[in-house]
Write a protein that holds these residues in place. Structure first.
Motif, PDB file in Angstrom:
ATOM      1  N   UNK A  75      29.316  18.480  49.226  1.00 35.13           N
ATOM      2  CA  UNK A  75      30.160  19.631  49.555  1.00 35.13           C
ATOM      3  C   UNK A  75      30.592  19.580  51.018  1.00 35.13           C
ATOM      4  N   UNK A  76      29.648  19.303  51.902  1.00 39.26           N
ATOM      5  CA  UNK A  76      29.968  19.313  53.326  1.00 39.26           C
ATOM      6  C   UNK A  76      30.831  18.122  53.730  1.00 39.26           C
ATOM      7  N   UNK A  77      30.678  17.002  53.055  1.00 37.79           N
ATOM      8  CA  UNK A  77      31.435  15.811  53.430  1.00 37.79           C
ATOM      9  C   UNK A  77      32.832  15.795  52.813  1.00 37.79           C
ATOM     10  N   UNK A  78      32.962  16.247  51.557  1.00 36.19           N
ATOM     11  CA  UNK A  78      34.230  16.101  50.839  1.00 36.19           C
ATOM     12  C   UNK A  78      35.050  17.384  50.789  1.00 36.19           C
ATOM     13  N   UNK A  79      34.403  18.520  50.996  1.00 39.65           N
ATOM     14  CA  UNK A  79      35.147  19.792  51.046  1.00 39.65           C
ATOM     15  C   UNK A  79      34.740  20.514  52.330  1.00 39.65           C
ATOM     16  N   UNK A  80      35.134  19.978  53.473  1.00 47.05           N
ATOM     17  CA  UNK A  80      34.674  20.555  54.748  1.00 47.05           C
ATOM     18  C   UNK A  80      35.240  21.943  55.030  1.00 47.05           C
ATOM     19  N   UNK A  81      36.265  22.350  54.294  1.00 49.26           N
ATOM     20  CA  UNK A  81      36.841  23.676  54.521  1.00 49.26           C
ATOM     21  C   UNK A  81      35.916  24.804  54.067  1.00 49.26           C
ATOM     22  N   UNK A  82      34.920  24.485  53.237  1.00 49.70           N
ATOM     23  CA  UNK A  82      33.974  25.495  52.773  1.00 49.70           C
ATOM     24  C   UNK A  82      32.790  25.568  53.731  1.00 49.70           C
ATOM     25  N   UNK A  83      32.437  26.773  54.145  1.00 44.58           N
ATOM     26  CA  UNK A  83      31.215  26.982  54.933  1.00 44.58           C
ATOM     27  C   UNK A  83      30.063  27.201  53.962  1.00 44.58           C
ATOM     28  N   UNK A  84      29.068  26.308  53.997  1.00 47.19           N
ATOM     29  CA  UNK A  84      27.932  26.364  53.082  1.00 47.19           C
ATOM     30  C   UNK A  84      26.664  26.686  53.870  1.00 47.19           C
ATOM     31  N   UNK A  85      25.976  27.762  53.480  1.00 45.02           N
ATOM     32  CA  UNK A  85      24.683  28.103  54.065  1.00 45.02           C
ATOM     33  C   UNK A  85      23.634  28.051  52.955  1.00 45.02           C
ATOM     34  N   UNK A  86      22.541  27.341  53.202  1.00 47.36           N
ATOM     35  CA  UNK A  86      21.478  27.173  52.214  1.00 47.36           C
ATOM     36  C   UNK A  86      20.367  28.168  52.513  1.00 47.36           C
ATOM     37  N   UNK A  88      16.909  30.511  50.595  1.00 47.60           N
ATOM     38  CA  UNK A  88      16.002  30.665  49.465  1.00 47.60           C
ATOM     39  C   UNK A  88      15.895  32.140  49.090  1.00 47.60           C
ATOM     40  N   UNK A  89      15.835  32.409  47.765  1.00 49.99           N
ATOM     41  CA  UNK A  89      15.684  33.775  47.302  1.00 49.99           C
ATOM     42  C   UNK A  89      14.333  34.336  47.745  1.00 49.99           C
ATOM     43  N   UNK A  90      14.282  35.634  47.985  1.00 54.57           N
ATOM     44  CA  UNK A  90      13.076  36.240  48.539  1.00 54.57           C
ATOM     45  C   UNK A  90      11.933  36.288  47.545  1.00 54.57           C
ATOM     46  N   UNK A  91      12.256  36.466  46.268  1.00 56.01           N
ATOM     47  CA  UNK A  91      11.204  36.723  45.289  1.00 56.01           C
ATOM     48  C   UNK A  91      11.001  35.572  44.304  1.00 56.01           C
ATOM     49  N   UNK A  92      11.587  34.447  44.554  1.00 58.20           N
ATOM     50  CA  UNK A  92      11.378  33.284  43.691  1.00 58.20           C
ATOM     51  C   UNK A  92      11.738  32.033  44.470  1.00 58.20           C
ATOM     52  N   UNK A  93      11.131  30.900  44.114  1.00 58.94           N
ATOM     53  CA  UNK A  93      11.419  29.657  44.833  1.00 58.94           C
ATOM     54  C   UNK A  93      12.737  29.049  44.375  1.00 58.94           C
ATOM     55  N   UNK A  94      13.816  29.790  44.516  1.00 59.12           N
ATOM     56  CA  UNK A  94      15.133  29.353  44.067  1.00 59.12           C
ATOM     57  C   UNK A  94      16.049  29.262  45.275  1.00 59.12           C
ATOM     58  N   UNK A  95      16.698  28.124  45.437  1.00 59.18           N
ATOM     59  CA  UNK A  95      17.632  27.941  46.534  1.00 59.18           C
ATOM     60  C   UNK A  95      19.024  28.396  46.112  1.00 59.18           C
ATOM     61  N   UNK A  96      19.785  28.873  47.095  1.00 55.95           N
ATOM     62  CA  UNK A  96      21.153  29.295  46.850  1.00 55.95           C
ATOM     63  C   UNK A  96      22.087  28.763  47.912  1.00 55.95           C
ATOM     64  N   UNK A  97      23.310  28.432  47.503  1.00 57.40           N
ATOM     65  CA  UNK A  97      24.370  28.057  48.430  1.00 57.40           C
ATOM     66  C   UNK A  97      25.259  29.287  48.613  1.00 57.40           C
ATOM     67  N   UNK A  98      25.347  29.772  49.840  1.00 62.62           N
ATOM     68  CA  UNK A  98      26.191  30.917  50.159  1.00 62.62           C
ATOM     69  C   UNK A  98      27.508  30.369  50.708  1.00 62.62           C
ATOM     70  N   UNK A  99      28.591  30.563  49.976  1.00 63.94           N
ATOM     71  CA  UNK A  99      29.863  29.915  50.287  1.00 63.94           C
ATOM     72  C   UNK A  99      30.879  30.919  50.819  1.00 63.94           C
TER      73      UNK A  99
END
Length: 700
Positions: A75-86, A88-99
């Motif tokens: 995502x960061x290399x091929x679609x640099x126009x998107x701001x991606x923040x990684x 983790x959810x507070x109540x589960x070990x689940x990662x999220x991409x905030x776009x």
């Protein structure tokens, strides 16, 4: 920070992931401190403000760091126009991409997608980046783009992430040019991708739409927030509800006059039947014109060719260059699909409908046998009805699985085509399910009183149960989920506070905290990730299709059917709005020209209504009472002549009314003329590759 490519080892990827999630800059570094499963409200509030996020991508529990890093790096290399923040959810070990993205990028993307914007001088036209100063509010990033527009542009950019030669993730091998994220969603590697609600716009909709019970629907606001497809459904439902007023009034009059004698009742029913048939035709034709106006207004009158639309992620076939785009795409010959459709799908569907028919007939015969008993036991009286309900429910669930499986095997390229054929399959079953009992009572038992009672019971029961099931139950479930999340967060905060209290000077540190941080606060993105997904407009249209059948098929038996439908729909509009604004995740806006196959289904229902209503007049004894001197043959001839006459009127009315209003055709012609004139005066110099329009048409 190392970013793994397809040749990076798992060990290196995990090391890179550790750098991002625990030692990264700023906000990402908070997660390791917060622990693996919980995060305090203070860290959550300060590290993950959802207002900076337009679209959220989440991964399933247990996803390896390598998988997250693999997608992040691309995502960061091929679609640099998107701001991606990684995060983790507070109540589960689940990662999220905030776009999200910048206002400048949105401006450029708006021209590529051909978004229409209002000019400072008035009027609406396609946005041009070089002429942005001439558009209203183009210098204000907070109001120029609606939240739905930004989310649609983010979605387009995410879908522009395409595989290159050699891309693979585990057992998933990508073909050059294939969309990566839709493929990962289809394979379950990515769990969800959805847009976040905008609190300001949502509050406005709740006030002007959900709570405004007897006010006009804000269709333009609905379109801006939920997209054209959902707005088109509510526009259709609103228009259908208004049109129900006429048959409601006439139905009440017919019902009152029917009590003045058989002859009066028979003539009233005859005219009411003909009115209902013509009414249904006029409504469907009027809706065609209305949908054309809305499509023009919302910019979906001229949709792209099907050949230019992206294929479904689950579409499969032999990969070869496309004759149109030049990209490597899957191709599946239509003759294979047709062989499966006619040699496998059709026989299975007919067999399934036959099983439904036989099952219902057995239940009806069981009912007749029980009714013929002198003093049947009380449990036995209800046994046929219970058996019928259980059988229909089981057959319905199993048939849906069969229909989805067959539709998957038929392997349609486009999502729209896939949905249209699924509609045909499921509507066929629902027609049997909803109307077979009524046909049995009307044409086999010939019991008009029982038909009226059964129809009234079906209408009222389905409407009450439907509204409770659609709005109340999901609302309660969501509130329970939110309560559990808040309880978990409060517990996590308490544990962290107790741990801090054991340290020397913990009390002094705690007293220095801002007061507002002591209360647990839930994060918007996490709450919405627990919400149920909106299952498209399919179920809503199906419910209204069945109701439309109740109104037009058996109007001679129950003239008050339109009244029941009208009362239900007044509530239905607001309950569906409540469901969308309260219980469900926000869907991505979809662009459509009209309601599609549902229009065809209701037009077929209108033709069937002609035959059913006139057959009821002939078999119910009305014609015999109206013309007592006629022989059986004469009555049959009269019914057939009436049927052809009414069908002729129906098709003549449909042919005489243009599908597109004249003013819309004139506007389209005017725009086409201006486009041609602009092309004549435009310079022949080719556009620079940096130009957004040129980039949009550059082959990948």
């Amino acid at each position: 920070m190392p970013i793994p490519d397809r040749k990076t080892s798992g060990k290196e990827a995990k090391s890179a992931a550790k750098d991002v999630f625990s030692g990264g800059k700023g906000e990402e570094g908070s997660f390791q401190k917060a622990g693996k499963f919980v995060l305090s409200s203070k860290l959550w509030e300060h590290s993950t403000p959802s207002k900076t996020c337009d679209v959220l991508i989440t991964f399933p529990k247990g996803t390896e760091d390598y998988t997250v890093m693999w997608l992040l790096s691309r995502l960061r290399a091929r679609v640099p126009d998107i701001d991606v923040h990684v995060r983790q959810m507070a109540h589960s070990p689940v990662y999220g991409f905030y776009l999200t993205s910048t206002f400048e990028v949105f401006l450029q993307k708006a021209e590529e997608l051909g978004l229409k914007k209002k000019l400072r001088t008035g009027g609406i036209t396609d946005f041009k980046y070089d002429e942005r100063d001439s558009f209203e509010n183009s210098d204000d990033p907070t109001v120029f783009f609606k939240s739905g527009e930004k989310q649609s542009m983010i979605l387009e950019m995410v879908n522009d992430l395409r595989a290159v030669e050699g891309d693979e993730l585990g057992k998933i091998k990508f073909v050059e040019g294939q969309q990566i994220v839709p493929k990962l969603l289809a394979e379950g590697v990515v769990e969800k991708m959805f847009p976040l609600h905008n609190s300001d716009d949502l509050a406005k909709l709740k006030k002007s739409w959900v709570s405004a019970f007897f006010k006009k629907q804000p269709l333009d606001d609905i379109c801006e927030y939920f997209g054209v497809k959902i707005a088109m459904y509510f526009a259709w439902l609103g228009m259908y509800t208004k049109w129900l007023i006429a048959p409601t009034v006439l139905g009440i009059i017919t019902f009152i006059l029917s009590n003045r004698g058989e002859v009066t009742r028979d003539w009233c029913i005859l005219f009411f039947n003909i009115f209902n048939i013509v009414w249904a035709t006029l409504f469907l034709e009027a809706w065609k014109r209305k949908s054309a106006e809305l499509a023009y207004k919302w910019g979906t009158m001229d949709m792209p060719s099907d050949a230019l639309k992206e294929p479904r992620p689950l579409f499969r076939g032999d990969y070869q260059p496309s004759e149109i785009t030049g990209r490597i795409e899957a191709h599946y010959p239509s003759w294979k699909r047709n062989i499966f459709r006619y040699c496998v799908s059709l026989p299975i569907i007919l067999t399934s409908l036959g099983v439904v028919l036989v099952t219902m007939l057995l239940c009806f015969e069981f009912q007749r046998w029980v009714d013929g008993m002198e003093n049947p036991p009380k449990p036995l009286k209800f046994a046929p009805k219970i058996a019928l309900a259980v059988c229909i429910g089981m057959l319905d669930d199993n048939y849906k699985k069969v229909a989805y499986h067959l539709n998957d095997k038929e392997n349609y390229r486009l999502q729209e085509t896939y949905e249209n054929h699924l509609i045909i399959k499921l509507v066929s079953f629902q027609f049997f399910n909803a109307f077979l009992a009524l046909f049995y009572i009307a044409f086999y038992l010939r019991d008009m009183d029982r038909l009226k009672t059964q129809l009234a019971a079906l209408l009222i029961t389905k409407q009450v149960v439907g509204n409770v099931k659609e709005a109340l139950v999901p609302f309660v479930k969501q509130k329970v989920k939110e309560w559990k999340l808040k309880k978990e967060e409060a517990k996590a905060k308490k544990e962290l506070d107790e741990k801090e209290g054991k340290d020397k000077g913990a009390a002094d540190k705690k007293s220095d905290k801002p007061k507002e941080l002591d209360s647990p606060l839930m994060n918007q993105a996490e709450i919405e990730s627990t919400m149920a997904e909106y299952e498209d407009t399919f179920e809503d249209y199906l419910e209204m299709f069945i109701q439309f059948g109740y109104v037009v098929l058996f109007s001679s038996a129950f003239p008050l059917a339109a009244l029941c439908a009208l009362l239900n729909n007044i509530i239905e509009i607001r309950s569906d709005a409540f469901k969308l604004c309260t219980n469900l995740r926000r869907p991505f806006g979809e662009r459509v020209e009209n309601i599609g196959t549902w229009q065809d289904a209701m037009e077929v229902m209108g033709v069937v209504a002609v035959m059913v209503n006139l057959a009821l007049l002939g078999m119910g004894g009305s014609v015999q009472r109206m013309f007592p001197n006629m022989t059986v043959t004469d009555r049959i001839i009269l019914i057939v002549v009436l049927e052809h006459l009414v069908l002729g009127i129906k098709f003549a009315v449909a042919y005489a009314i243009p599908d597109i209003p004249e003013w819309v055709e004139n506007e389209i012609a005017k725009m086409e003329f201006q486009r041609r004139e602009a092309l004549k005066s435009a310079p022949s110099t080719p556009k620079s590759p940096k130009d957004p329009q040129a980039k949009a048409h550059t082959p990948v």
